[in-house]
Design an enzyme around this catalytic site. Structure first.
Site, mmCIF file in Angstrom:
data_model
loop_
_atom_site.group_PDB
_atom_site.id
_atom_site.type_symbol
_atom_site.label_atom_id
_atom_site.label_comp_id
_atom_site.label_asym_id
_atom_site.label_seq_id
_atom_site.Cartn_x
_atom_site.Cartn_y
_atom_site.Cartn_z
ATOM 1 N N ALA A 26 0.836 -1.216 0.000
ATOM 2 C CA ALA A 26 0.000 0.000 0.000
ATOM 3 C C ALA A 26 0.865 1.258 0.000
ATOM 4 O O ALA A 26 2.039 1.226 0.374
ATOM 5 C CB ALA A 26 -0.906 0.010 1.228
ATOM 6 N N SER A 29 -1.401 8.158 -0.319
ATOM 7 C CA SER A 29 -1.587 8.920 -1.559
ATOM 8 C C SER A 29 -0.839 10.245 -1.478
ATOM 9 O O SER A 29 -0.506 10.727 -0.394
ATOM 10 C CB SER A 29 -3.071 9.185 -1.800
ATOM 11 O OG SER A 29 -3.773 7.967 -1.868
ATOM 12 N N SER A 58 -2.599 4.576 5.943
ATOM 13 C CA SER A 58 -1.810 5.215 7.013
ATOM 14 C C SER A 58 -2.679 5.913 8.051
ATOM 15 O O SER A 58 -2.232 6.192 9.156
ATOM 16 C CB SER A 58 -0.886 6.265 6.392
ATOM 17 O OG SER A 58 -1.675 7.344 5.889
ATOM 18 N N THR A 184 -9.253 -4.325 -3.832
ATOM 19 C CA THR A 184 -8.965 -5.694 -4.215
ATOM 20 C C THR A 184 -9.133 -6.633 -3.036
ATOM 21 O O THR A 184 -9.635 -6.237 -1.971
ATOM 22 C CB THR A 184 -7.530 -5.746 -4.799
ATOM 23 O OG1 THR A 184 -7.287 -7.036 -5.296
ATOM 24 C CG2 THR A 184 -6.474 -5.408 -3.763
ATOM 25 N N GLN A 189 -3.400 -8.308 -2.735
ATOM 26 C CA GLN A 189 -2.550 -7.154 -2.403
ATOM 27 C C GLN A 189 -1.242 -7.606 -1.748
ATOM 28 O O GLN A 189 -0.185 -7.020 -1.958
ATOM 29 C CB GLN A 189 -3.311 -6.225 -1.457
ATOM 30 C CG GLN A 189 -2.536 -4.949 -1.141
ATOM 31 C CD GLN A 189 -3.392 -3.946 -0.388
ATOM 32 O OE1 GLN A 189 -4.597 -3.852 -0.613
ATOM 33 N NE2 GLN A 189 -2.779 -3.198 0.506
HETATM 34 C C1 SAM Z 1 -3.573 4.253 -2.181
HETATM 35 S S1 SAM Z 1 -3.829 3.495 -0.593
HETATM 36 C C2 SAM Z 1 -4.538 4.896 0.205
HETATM 37 C C3 SAM Z 1 -4.309 4.876 1.667
HETATM 38 C C4 SAM Z 1 -4.765 6.072 2.474
HETATM 39 N N1 SAM Z 1 -5.855 6.823 1.875
HETATM 40 C C5 SAM Z 1 -3.591 6.949 2.736
HETATM 41 O O1 SAM Z 1 -3.445 7.945 2.031
HETATM 42 O O2 SAM Z 1 -2.781 6.565 3.581
HETATM 43 C C6 SAM Z 1 -5.185 2.393 -0.866
HETATM 44 C C7 SAM Z 1 -5.608 1.636 0.371
HETATM 45 O O3 SAM Z 1 -6.757 0.846 0.032
HETATM 46 C C8 SAM Z 1 -6.693 -0.353 0.762
HETATM 47 N N2 SAM Z 1 -7.584 -1.322 0.117
HETATM 48 C C9 SAM Z 1 -7.449 -1.946 -1.085
HETATM 49 N N3 SAM Z 1 -8.479 -2.790 -1.316
HETATM 50 C C10 SAM Z 1 -9.294 -2.695 -0.220
HETATM 51 C C11 SAM Z 1 -10.518 -3.330 0.133
HETATM 52 N N4 SAM Z 1 -11.129 -4.241 -0.655
HETATM 53 N N5 SAM Z 1 -11.082 -2.994 1.312
HETATM 54 C C12 SAM Z 1 -10.496 -2.087 2.148
HETATM 55 N N6 SAM Z 1 -9.319 -1.482 1.863
HETATM 56 C C13 SAM Z 1 -8.731 -1.760 0.691
HETATM 57 C C14 SAM Z 1 -5.214 -0.713 0.748
HETATM 58 O O4 SAM Z 1 -4.863 -1.612 1.789
HETATM 59 C C15 SAM Z 1 -4.565 0.663 0.925
HETATM 60 O O5 SAM Z 1 -4.332 0.964 2.276
#
Ligand code: SAM
Length: 194
Positions: A26, A29, A58, A184, A189
């Site tokens: 992960a 952003s 995070s 996903t 992941q």
């Molecule tokens: C690009 S990161 C953004 C994280 C957060 N917004 C930040 O800026 O710290 C995408 C997040 O989506 C989570 N994620 C992906 N698929 C998911 C799902 N099916 N359910 C919940 N979280 C999910 C990932 O684990 C990751 O932490």
């Protein structure tokens, strides 16, 4: 965003305007994307409002949302990786353990594609990873009025804003082209889907 120190949530290259790894497949952003999201959700993050942050990672954006809704509001962060939920809790404890104690912020392990109906309905929902198609389960969890800000798409993705009006009808608007990781399965992941 200036009220929440990004360093607490992103210890390396904290103030660079780019995504940074937070482990477990992960990233946090880029700050400009967090800024766009908060600007679009501003009217739905007023004091005492309730918000959902899916893919909370995070915990940084969840904290910004909690700053905006104030002590009478509530923000729920959902991520499907338990270690990331623990990380977000540890990050928030650095400056805002009271938010966790009071229930102003809750971090929950779950599949964000389903939302979190038990804590809703929400004035707004932010999604930090891309849905493959229109996320109807999330739209259902909005109040009327309420707003959903989410990337949608696979090969080409757009930020979509879905506005639920007071009469329950939903308007959608394509805001800009983006490139997000997908919503996903946890095993995928973490590279365990062999
Ligand atoms: C690009 S990161 C953004 C994280 C957060 N917004 C930040 O800026 O710290 C995408 C997040 O989506 C989570 N994620 C992906 N698929 C998911 C799902 N099916 N359910 C919940 N979280 C999910 C990932 O684990 C990751 O932490």
């Amino acid at each position: 965003m200036s009220a929440i120190d990004r360093k607490d949530y992103c210890p390396r290259y904290s103030y660079e305007d780019s995504p940074q790894s937070i482990s477990y497949g992960a990233t946090i952003s880029a700050p400009h994307m967090h800024g766009y999201a908060l600007e679009h959700l501003e009217n739905y993050l007023r004091p005492n409002m309730t918000a959902l942050d899916i893919g909370s990672g995070s915990g940084y954006l969840t904290a910004c949302m909690a700053e905006m809704v104030g002590s009478g509001g509530k923000v729920v962060g959902v991520d499907h990786i338990p270690e990331l939920v623990d990380l977000s809790i540890d990050n928030m404890k650095k400056q805002h353990s009271d938010w966790l104690e009071s229930g102003r912020v809750k971090f929950i392990v779950g599949d964000g594609r389903l939302g979190c109906p038990e804590e809703g309905p929400y004035d707004c929902i932010h999604v930090g990873a891309a849905a493959g198609k229109k996320p109807t389960a999330l739209i259902e969890q909005l109040k009327a009025p309420g707003r959903l800000f989410t990337p949608v798409g696979t090969y080409s993705q757009y930020i979509m804003v879905y506005d639920k009006k007071e009469d329950g009808t939903v308007e959608e608007k394509r805001v800009m082209g983006v490139m997000y990781v997908p919503l996903t399965d946890a095993d995928k992941q973490l590279g365990r889907d062999y």
